[in-house]
Scaffold this motif. Sequence first.
Motif, PDB file in Angstrom:
ATOM      1  N   THR A   1      -5.642   3.798   8.192  1.00  0.00           N
ATOM      2  CA  THR A   1      -5.843   3.081   6.997  1.00  0.00           C
ATOM      3  C   THR A   1      -5.902   1.519   7.174  1.00  0.00           C
ATOM      4  OG1 THR A   1      -4.397   4.627   5.924  1.00  0.00           O
ATOM      5  CG2 THR A   1      -4.713   2.687   4.587  1.00  0.00           C
ATOM      6  N   ASP A   2      -6.666   0.859   6.520  1.00  0.00           N
ATOM      7  CA  ASP A   2      -6.929  -0.454   6.625  1.00  0.00           C
ATOM      8  C   ASP A   2      -5.667  -1.265   6.015  1.00  0.00           C
ATOM      9  OD1 ASP A   2      -7.620  -3.356   6.479  1.00  0.00           O
ATOM     10  OD2 ASP A   2      -9.204  -3.088   5.005  1.00  0.00           O
ATOM     11  N   LEU A   3      -4.606  -1.851   6.973  1.00  0.00           N
ATOM     12  CA  LEU A   3      -3.490  -2.309   6.541  1.00  0.00           C
ATOM     13  C   LEU A   3      -3.662  -3.987   6.534  1.00  0.00           C
ATOM     14  CD1 LEU A   3      -1.309  -0.079   8.784  1.00  0.00           C
ATOM     15  CD2 LEU A   3      -1.933   0.152   6.178  1.00  0.00           C
ATOM     16  N   SER A   4      -4.874  -4.652   6.870  1.00  0.00           N
ATOM     17  CA  SER A   4      -5.120  -6.053   6.954  1.00  0.00           C
ATOM     18  C   SER A   4      -4.537  -6.831   5.614  1.00  0.00           C
ATOM     19  CB  SER A   4      -6.739  -6.349   7.145  1.00  0.00           C
ATOM     20  OG  SER A   4      -7.398  -5.970   5.895  1.00  0.00           O
ATOM     21  N   GLY A   5      -4.392  -6.116   4.496  1.00  0.00           N
ATOM     22  CA  GLY A   5      -3.906  -6.849   3.450  1.00  0.00           C
ATOM     23  C   GLY A   5      -2.318  -6.764   3.093  1.00  0.00           C
ATOM     24  N   VAL A   6      -1.731  -6.055   3.838  1.00  0.00           N
ATOM     25  CA  VAL A   6      -0.401  -5.730   3.780  1.00  0.00           C
ATOM     26  C   VAL A   6       0.511  -5.934   4.813  1.00  0.00           C
ATOM     27  CG1 VAL A   6      -0.911  -3.892   2.003  1.00  0.00           C
ATOM     28  CG2 VAL A   6      -0.747  -3.156   4.217  1.00  0.00           C
ATOM     29  N   VAL A   7       1.997  -5.985   4.659  1.00  0.00           N
ATOM     30  CA  VAL A   7       2.543  -6.195   5.813  1.00  0.00           C
ATOM     31  C   VAL A   7       3.754  -4.682   5.921  1.00  0.00           C
ATOM     32  CG1 VAL A   7       4.882  -7.333   6.713  1.00  0.00           C
ATOM     33  CG2 VAL A   7       2.900  -8.738   5.937  1.00  0.00           C
ATOM     34  N   ILE A   8       3.824  -4.093   6.858  1.00  0.00           N
ATOM     35  CA  ILE A   8       4.459  -2.894   6.999  1.00  0.00           C
ATOM     36  C   ILE A   8       5.985  -3.032   7.742  1.00  0.00           C
ATOM     37  CG2 ILE A   8       4.400  -0.643   8.062  1.00  0.00           C
ATOM     38  CD1 ILE A   8       2.103  -1.256   6.123  1.00  0.00           C
ATOM     39  N   ARG A   9       6.995  -2.652   6.965  1.00  0.00           N
ATOM     40  CA  ARG A   9       8.177  -2.775   7.592  1.00  0.00           C
ATOM     41  C   ARG A   9       8.888  -1.214   7.388  1.00  0.00           C
ATOM     42  NH1 ARG A   9      11.839  -7.624   6.166  1.00  0.00           N
ATOM     43  NH2 ARG A   9      13.037  -6.469   7.809  1.00  0.00           N
ATOM     44  N   PRO A  10       9.503  -1.036   8.524  1.00  0.00           N
ATOM     45  CA  PRO A  10      10.467   0.294   8.604  1.00  0.00           C
ATOM     46  C   PRO A  10      11.600   0.516   7.548  1.00  0.00           C
ATOM     47  CG  PRO A  10      11.102  -0.999  10.414  1.00  0.00           C
ATOM     48  CD  PRO A  10       9.985  -1.818   9.811  1.00  0.00           C
ATOM     49  N   VAL A  11      11.758   1.562   7.121  1.00  0.00           N
ATOM     50  CA  VAL A  11      12.800   1.859   5.953  1.00  0.00           C
ATOM     51  C   VAL A  11      13.458   2.684   6.528  1.00  0.00           C
ATOM     52  CG1 VAL A  11      11.557   3.463   4.628  1.00  0.00           C
ATOM     53  CG2 VAL A  11      13.301   1.936   3.675  1.00  0.00           C
ATOM     54  N   ALA A  12      15.202   2.413   6.574  1.00  0.00           N
ATOM     55  CA  ALA A  12      16.150   3.397   7.094  1.00  0.00           C
ATOM     56  C   ALA A  12      16.463   4.356   5.952  1.00  0.00           C
ATOM     57  CB  ALA A  12      17.208   2.540   7.021  1.00  0.00           C
ATOM     58  N   GLY A  13      16.344   5.650   6.459  1.00  0.00           N
ATOM     59  CA  GLY A  13      16.868   6.669   6.097  1.00  0.00           C
ATOM     60  C   GLY A  13      15.725   7.959   5.540  1.00  0.00           C
ATOM     61  N   PRO A  14      14.890   7.734   4.624  1.00  0.00           N
ATOM     62  CA  PRO A  14      13.997   8.914   4.291  1.00  0.00           C
ATOM     63  C   PRO A  14      12.975   9.249   5.342  1.00  0.00           C
ATOM     64  CG  PRO A  14      13.235   6.703   3.105  1.00  0.00           C
ATOM     65  CD  PRO A  14      14.352   6.602   3.543  1.00  0.00           C
ATOM     66  N   GLN A  15      12.738  10.606   5.160  1.00  0.00           N
ATOM     67  CA  GLN A  15      11.874  11.108   6.340  1.00  0.00           C
ATOM     68  C   GLN A  15      10.882  12.320   5.390  1.00  0.00           C
ATOM     69  OE1 GLN A  15      14.138  12.961   9.685  1.00  0.00           O
ATOM     70  NE2 GLN A  15      13.625  10.929  10.837  1.00  0.00           N
ATOM     71  N   ARG A  16       9.748  12.470   6.178  1.00  0.00           N
ATOM     72  CA  ARG A  16       8.854  13.652   5.688  1.00  0.00           C
ATOM     73  C   ARG A  16       9.077  14.674   6.707  1.00  0.00           C
ATOM     74  NH1 ARG A  16       2.735  13.355   3.516  1.00  0.00           N
ATOM     75  NH2 ARG A  16       2.359  12.536   5.843  1.00  0.00           N
ATOM     76  N   ARG A  17       9.761  15.762   6.162  1.00  0.00           N
ATOM     77  CA  ARG A  17       9.951  16.868   7.017  1.00  0.00           C
ATOM     78  C   ARG A  17       8.930  18.118   7.045  1.00  0.00           C
ATOM     79  NH1 ARG A  17      14.603  16.106   9.741  1.00  0.00           N
ATOM     80  NH2 ARG A  17      16.081  14.618   8.991  1.00  0.00           N
TER      81      ARG A  17
END
Length: 323
Positions: free
Chosen positions: A272-288
């Motif tokens: 995915t084109d992420l050039s216009g956003v900032v990605i940060r990890p988030v504690a907790g939720p997961q997709r199982r």
Amino acid sequence: MIDTRRLRTLRAVADHRTVTAAAAALHLTPSAVSQQLAALEHEVGHRLLERDARGVRLTAVGRILLDHANEVLAQLERAGADIAAYTTGTAGEVKVASFATAIGLVVAPAMGVLRDKEPGLQVRVLDAEGDQSLTMVLDGVVDVAVAVEYRGAPAEDDRRLSRIPLYAEPFDVVLPRGHRLTGASAPRPPGTASTADAAFPEEPVTVADLAGETWIGPYPGNPCHDVIALACEHAGFTPEFAHSSDDFSAVVALAAAGAGVAMVPRLALRGTDLSGVVIRPVAGPQRRVFAAVRRGAERHPLLVPLLDALHHAATALRRTPPS
């Protein structure tokens, strides 16, 4: 004698809560379903269903019979698997329902392996969200579901299904550039190739940090919507979804336009084109993510190699760094 076809009808009505929905799942008319249920009640000598505000529900006797029906139907699946193993081997078609990300990450790689190892096995894939795919398995529309844990999903010990864990992935927060939570991470210049393994600030965002934000996310009913909503509830707030899309590339584009924030499964950000956003990890939720088949069918000779290939594809995925 109890007709096993009528037991399947009883289970479909219990799953779908209305005669009309059960009839559609079984490819029967509502009248035919009602006749099957009336005949089943005659066979056991008790009422099995009663109406309530939401449709129909099982009586106490109906729930007892459903428990036995699940065991009987699972044993019939095992019998079919053993007979197929003895007579036909691994030649035939298997239908798989999976959500889009898992199709790309595990289903397609598994099919590539099977093309060489099991040339007689034909895999047909249907794109379906996790909540839809499990129902499709139970209704006999498909043989295998690749699904996601979500609130309301059948429990791991559900006697109708056998489950094979595949992988788990964290969620990341997608933030517009300049957002208060972008931290000290230096944003990449516009147009720079960007992927989900972007350098993160050392400290993850907490879900509580996102209280009061305008949200972008999947529609209600999508398993990821449930994961996000439940994580927010545990953090003490209800997220306000102003924009909805089940397409995560659209979710990222809306965040880049400053429309709000989002939480997206990390692997769904690949490509995915992420050039216009900032990605940060988030504690907790997961997709199982797991594969599911009707209980007893896991021994079927057409399903054994497919389930093994899905497991190996998921193992390779867990060992491969995001890119």
